[in-house]
Design a protein around this motif. Structure first.
Motif, mmCIF file in Angstrom:
data_model
loop_
_atom_site.group_PDB
_atom_site.id
_atom_site.type_symbol
_atom_site.label_atom_id
_atom_site.label_comp_id
_atom_site.label_asym_id
_atom_site.label_seq_id
_atom_site.Cartn_x
_atom_site.Cartn_y
_atom_site.Cartn_z
ATOM 1 N N GLU A 24 63.745 30.098 41.804
ATOM 2 C CA GLU A 24 62.499 29.487 41.330
ATOM 3 C C GLU A 24 61.994 30.210 40.079
ATOM 4 O O GLU A 24 61.569 29.573 39.115
ATOM 5 C CB GLU A 24 61.442 29.513 42.437
ATOM 6 C CG GLU A 24 60.133 28.861 42.069
ATOM 7 C CD GLU A 24 60.236 27.348 41.914
ATOM 8 O OE1 GLU A 24 59.460 26.798 41.102
ATOM 9 O OE2 GLU A 24 61.077 26.722 42.567
ATOM 10 N N GLN A 25 62.049 31.533 40.079
ATOM 11 C CA GLN A 25 61.613 32.298 38.901
ATOM 12 C C GLN A 25 62.493 31.999 37.697
ATOM 13 O O GLN A 25 62.009 31.912 36.568
ATOM 14 C CB GLN A 25 61.657 33.801 39.184
ATOM 15 C CG GLN A 25 60.518 34.290 40.025
ATOM 16 C CD GLN A 25 60.459 35.803 39.994
ATOM 17 O OE1 GLN A 25 60.431 36.397 38.920
ATOM 18 N NE2 GLN A 25 60.448 36.405 41.166
ATOM 19 N N ARG A 27 63.936 29.297 36.962
ATOM 20 C CA ARG A 27 63.723 27.949 36.415
ATOM 21 C C ARG A 27 62.945 28.008 35.112
ATOM 22 O O ARG A 27 63.081 27.135 34.262
ATOM 23 C CB ARG A 27 62.973 27.075 37.422
ATOM 24 C CG ARG A 27 63.848 26.676 38.602
ATOM 25 C CD ARG A 27 63.116 25.771 39.557
ATOM 26 N NE ARG A 27 62.774 24.526 38.885
ATOM 27 C CZ ARG A 27 61.667 23.830 39.115
ATOM 28 N NH1 ARG A 27 60.789 24.237 39.998
ATOM 29 N NH2 ARG A 27 61.428 22.707 38.463
#
Length: 97
Positions: A24-25, A27
């Motif tokens: 997620e980071q 992305r």
């Protein structure tokens, strides 16, 4: 075409909350390991463990810059993961020969 071992390695990378948070980071773009450490509340060795799994799966690529490693999502790895998931969960409508 990948076999079951390769599929397992790929999907194992997605089966951990910390690795999902790392993805997620990433992305948002390439991140230095030093940037990933703080919000993850991981030790450097803990981050290294998770990043090895993510890199071995092909979902993440890395590059060295000085003493730090920089990580980013792999477009090819993401495309392969989607392709393999579709292949695995799509019903086979062909009769067995």
């Amino acid at each position: 075409m990948p076999g079951h071992q390769e599929d397992a390695r790929l999907f194992k990378a997605l089966c951990d909350p910390k690795r999902l948070a790392i993805l997620e980071q990433l992305r948002g773009g390439e991140k230095c390991a030093c940037v990933l450490l703080e919000p993850m509340e991981l030790t450097q060795s803990g981050l290294s463990y998770h990043m090895k799994i993510l890199c071995d799966s092909g979902l993440v690529t890395s590059r060295q810059e000085g003493k730090w490693t920089h990580y980013r999502l792999s477009e090819q790895g993401g495309a392969l993961a989607l392709e393999r998931l579709r292949a695995i969960i799509t019903p086979n409508t062909q009769p067995d020969a």
